[in-house]
Design an enzyme around this catalytic site. Structure first.
Site, PDB file in Angstrom:
ATOM      1  N   ASN A   1       0.731  -1.142  -0.012  1.00  0.00           N
ATOM      2  CA  ASN A   1      -0.033  -0.033  -0.089  1.00  0.00           C
ATOM      3  C   ASN A   1       0.613   1.201   0.080  1.00  0.00           C
ATOM      4  O   ASN A   1       0.537   2.371  -0.464  1.00  0.00           O
ATOM      5  CB  ASN A   1      -1.014  -0.078   1.145  1.00  0.00           C
ATOM      6  CG  ASN A   1      -0.613  -0.284   2.466  1.00  0.00           C
ATOM      7  OD1 ASN A   1       0.731  -0.343   2.599  1.00  0.00           O
ATOM      8  ND2 ASN A   1      -1.081   0.161   3.586  1.00  0.00           N
TER       9      ASN A   1
ATOM     10  N   LYS B 187      12.068  -8.551   1.476  1.00  0.00           N
ATOM     11  CA  LYS B 187      11.183  -9.055   0.636  1.00  0.00           C
ATOM     12  C   LYS B 187       9.983  -8.331   0.418  1.00  0.00           C
ATOM     13  O   LYS B 187       9.129  -7.904   1.320  1.00  0.00           O
ATOM     14  CB  LYS B 187      10.777 -10.506   1.193  1.00  0.00           C
ATOM     15  CG  LYS B 187       9.953 -11.221   0.091  1.00  0.00           C
ATOM     16  CD  LYS B 187       8.743 -11.957   0.736  1.00  0.00           C
ATOM     17  CE  LYS B 187       7.629 -11.384   1.029  1.00  0.00           C
ATOM     18  NZ  LYS B 187       6.795 -10.383   0.040  1.00  0.00           N
TER      19      LYS B 187
ATOM     20  N   ALA C 143       6.295  -6.600  -1.184  1.00  0.00           N
ATOM     21  CA  ALA C 143       4.998  -7.219  -1.608  1.00  0.00           C
ATOM     22  C   ALA C 143       5.055  -7.638  -2.855  1.00  0.00           C
ATOM     23  O   ALA C 143       5.694  -7.187  -4.082  1.00  0.00           O
ATOM     24  CB  ALA C 143       3.840  -6.412  -1.349  1.00  0.00           C
TER      25      ALA C 143
ATOM     26  N   SER D 123      -0.364  -7.561   7.518  1.00  0.00           N
ATOM     27  CA  SER D 123      -1.586  -7.918   8.084  1.00  0.00           C
ATOM     28  C   SER D 123      -1.427  -8.494   9.646  1.00  0.00           C
ATOM     29  O   SER D 123      -0.400  -9.091   9.786  1.00  0.00           O
ATOM     30  CB  SER D 123      -2.653  -9.053   7.397  1.00  0.00           C
ATOM     31  OG  SER D 123      -1.543 -10.237   7.150  1.00  0.00           O
TER      32      SER D 123
ATOM     33  N   GLU E  12       4.378  -3.729  12.337  1.00  0.00           N
ATOM     34  CA  GLU E  12       3.294  -2.779  12.163  1.00  0.00           C
ATOM     35  C   GLU E  12       2.064  -3.616  11.337  1.00  0.00           C
ATOM     36  O   GLU E  12       2.311  -3.985  10.337  1.00  0.00           O
ATOM     37  CB  GLU E  12       4.048  -1.589  11.316  1.00  0.00           C
ATOM     38  CG  GLU E  12       5.222  -1.012  11.920  1.00  0.00           C
ATOM     39  CD  GLU E  12       4.718  -0.066  12.934  1.00  0.00           C
ATOM     40  OE1 GLU E  12       3.431   0.351  13.122  1.00  0.00           O
ATOM     41  OE2 GLU E  12       5.421   0.572  13.584  1.00  0.00           O
ATOM     42  N   LEU E  13       1.109  -3.516  12.017  1.00  0.00           N
ATOM     43  CA  LEU E  13      -0.027  -4.570  11.610  1.00  0.00           C
ATOM     44  C   LEU E  13      -1.262  -3.701  11.254  1.00  0.00           C
ATOM     45  O   LEU E  13      -1.451  -2.314  11.023  1.00  0.00           O
ATOM     46  CB  LEU E  13      -0.289  -5.671  12.476  1.00  0.00           C
ATOM     47  CG  LEU E  13       0.883  -6.412  13.168  1.00  0.00           C
ATOM     48  CD1 LEU E  13       0.720  -7.414  13.919  1.00  0.00           C
ATOM     49  CD2 LEU E  13       1.575  -7.142  11.901  1.00  0.00           C
TER      50      LEU E  13
ATOM     51  N   CYS F 273      -3.471   1.868   7.153  1.00  0.00           N
ATOM     52  CA  CYS F 273      -3.606   1.199   8.371  1.00  0.00           C
ATOM     53  C   CYS F 273      -4.235   2.264   9.308  1.00  0.00           C
ATOM     54  O   CYS F 273      -4.837   2.031  10.442  1.00  0.00           O
ATOM     55  CB  CYS F 273      -2.585   0.325   8.631  1.00  0.00           C
ATOM     56  SG  CYS F 273      -1.079   1.310   8.408  1.00  0.00           S
TER      57      CYS F 273
ATOM     58  N   GLU G 294     -11.565  -4.941  10.051  1.00  0.00           N
ATOM     59  CA  GLU G 294     -10.699  -3.862   9.216  1.00  0.00           C
ATOM     60  C   GLU G 294     -11.287  -4.072   7.520  1.00  0.00           C
ATOM     61  O   GLU G 294     -11.307  -4.956   7.095  1.00  0.00           O
ATOM     62  CB  GLU G 294      -9.251  -4.111   8.978  1.00  0.00           C
ATOM     63  CG  GLU G 294      -8.351  -3.077   8.293  1.00  0.00           C
ATOM     64  CD  GLU G 294      -6.845  -3.389   8.553  1.00  0.00           C
ATOM     65  OE1 GLU G 294      -6.032  -2.237   8.691  1.00  0.00           O
ATOM     66  OE2 GLU G 294      -6.547  -4.231   8.580  1.00  0.00           O
TER      67      GLU G 294
END
Ligand code: NAD
Length: 484
Positions: free
Chosen positions: A154, A177, A179, A232, A253-254, A287, A388
């Site tokens: 994102n 790594k 996304a 996530s 960081e979720l 988020c 969410e």
């Protein structure tokens, strides 16, 4: 033969290369489904090679002075700003956000490079008095070691610099790594780091088609000292379990489920303008985007009029087009999630004030679009009240009492961002103290900056990024006791 370019996206030990077995995967434009490139699909042994390279490079990198490491980060900062326009253009094509928002993200990403170029020189230790006259204590900070980093799609550039910046500043080496949907942005960031003079092996990039084996490798390989992850809660929890077994440091960081509270003394028009702007940040795919709007009954009509009009005016489309303010969602599953959450809410009594449907006609036909949506009369039994959304749907709940609304705001397993609108400073401070969230915006929809600690509590994660705290996530404390 395909006309789509192949990008050598594995950067291991200072060399760009394809996957050894030639495997590749496609990257597409979410606004129209067009394939824009293919990139290398690395295998687990290539992830291991990257970890070995990072491990080999660690001693020499951490032995450099903070001033030398800082200088390289300054150069990367300058290069990123010089290339801002091409980076933003690529981001809009690969990730979908409108070009203006992509430009803002590139500046935000560059901010982390310069911030941590500065913080590198401020890793102060301390001395502690001893009870013994012939003893001295010195506290020093040393780099954690090799860092395994996993980043989301994102914010495909700034989430990389927010991890790699402090790791390099601290003297750590990194395997990252990115996304699977946004590897091209990651490649461009790593080209900048290479050009800025980061030595071979200090930063390594592995793009893969299947992320799960990388998570396992990062959490089990003895050469990895720390795992840092943004994404996530479900994946973060899995990585934390793995890191727990091998006792590695971890930062997470979720997800979030931010409440946005408009108290009865707030200006409803000002609050509604802020509410609409933050809801559609990155098409709701951030988020910190509010997922529950709590509005005092005395202001509800005025707030909803302005809020609904503003959300309804937003123009969806391809982010390269002038005037488009809402891009596509990242994939088809995200559009399905909007439909499921809105369908469930409507079936349980919510009212659709604007939007409430997929966009499928004309220019939207091959993209992942959902209309910006406002739902009123939302209640706690609806999925959207708990889950969410990560998309352009705004649920509104009317409240009457301060204690009730604070209890409702806290009634979530998440704890990342929260927002309150009030003109009473005492009420603002009292509410901040009672909200169980890592961040509170008071009459402010953007409480974020490279200089400010970003992060959450509960299911929203562990640790902080940015600020002074950000570099300490990559440092260990060492005590030296001396007999003199
Ligand atoms: P996701 O967790 O599926 O993906 C995020 C990253 O994790 C990607 O790089 C993906 O490849 C990787 N991943 C997936 N499975 C993995 C595994 N088994 N092992 C290792 N890596 C794995 O998340 P998503 O749905 O793509 O992204 C959206 C989520 O990320 C939302 O919940 C959002 O709130 C969260 N997010 C949080 C922040 C923050 O700063 N707190 C920022 C952005 C996104």
């Amino acid at each position: 033969m395909s006309e789509v370019p192949f990008v050598e996206s594995l950067f291991i030990g200072g060399t760009w290369r394809p996957a050894r077995d030639g495997a590749a995967f496609a990257v597409t434009d979410p606004s129209n489904g067009r394939e824009i490139a293919t990139v290398a699909a690395g295998a687990v042994d290539e992830v291991r090679e990257a970890i070995d390279a990072a491990h080999d490079a660690l001693e020499a990198w951490s032995a450099r002075t903070a001033y030398e490491r800082s200088e390289i980060l300054y150069r990367a900062h300058r290069l990123m700003l010089e290339r801002a326009e091409e980076l933003a253009t690529l981001m809009t094509t690969e990730q979908g956000k409108p070009l203006r928002a992509a430009r803002t993200e590139v500046r935000y990403a560059a901010d982390f490079l310069v911030w941590f170029a500065e913080e590198a020189k401020r890793v102060y230790g301390r001395t502690i008095p001893s009870a013994r006259a012939d003893q001295r204590f010195i506290v020093q900070h040393q780099p954690v070691g090799v860092v395994g980093a996993v980043t989301p799609w994102n914010y495909p550039i700034s989430m990389i610099t927010r991890k790699v910046g402090p790791a390099l500043a601290a003297g750590c080496t990194v395997v990252l790594k990115p996304a699977e949907t946004t590897p091209l942005c990651a490649v461009e960031v790593f080209r900048i780091l290479e050009e800025a003079g980061v030595p071979p092996g200090v930063v390594n990039l592995v793009t893969v088609a299947d992320p799960a084996p990388v998570g396992t490798e990062f959490t089990t390989n003895p050469k990895v000292a720390k795992v840092t992850f943004t994404g996530s809660t479900a994946v973060g929890r899995m990585l934390a379990e793995g890191a727990g077994r091998s006792l590695k440091r971890i930062s997470l960081e979720l997800g979030g489920h931010a409440p946005f509270i408009v108290f009865d003394d707030a200006d409803p028009v000002h609050a509604a303008k802020g509410a609409a702007a933050i809801k559609l940040l990155n098409t709701g795919q951030a988020c910190i985007v509010p997922n529950r709007y709590f509005v005092h009954a005395s202001l509800a009509t005025e707030f909803l009029d302005v809020f609904t009009a503003r959300i309804g005016r937003m123009r969806a489309g391809n982010g390269h087009q002038e005037g488009v303010t809402v891009g596509p969602l990242i994939d088809a599953a995200s559009v399905d999630r909007m439909e499921r959450q809105v369908g469930d809410a409507v079936q349980r009594g919510a009212k659709v004030l604007v939007g409430g449907e997929r966009l499928t006609d004309g220019e939207f036909a091959d993209g992942h679009f959902y209309a910006p949506t406002v739902l009123s009369e939302v209640t706690p039994d609806m999925t959207i009240y708990r889950e969410e959304t990560f998309g352009p749907v705004a649920p509104v709940i009317v409240f009457g009492d301060d204690d009730d609304v604070i209890a409702m705001a806290n009634d979530t397993s998440y704890g990342l961002a929260s927002y309150i609108y009030t003109t009473d400073i005492g009420r603002a401070l009292r509410t901040c103290e009672r909200l169980r969230f890592g961040m509170v915006g008071v009459n402010d929809i953007n409480p974020t900056s490279a200089a400010a600690p970003f992060g959450g509590v509960k299911d929203s994660g562990i640790g902080r990024e940015g600020a002074q705290e950000g570099i300490h996530e990559y440092l260990e404390t060492r005590l030296v006791g001396l007999s003199v």
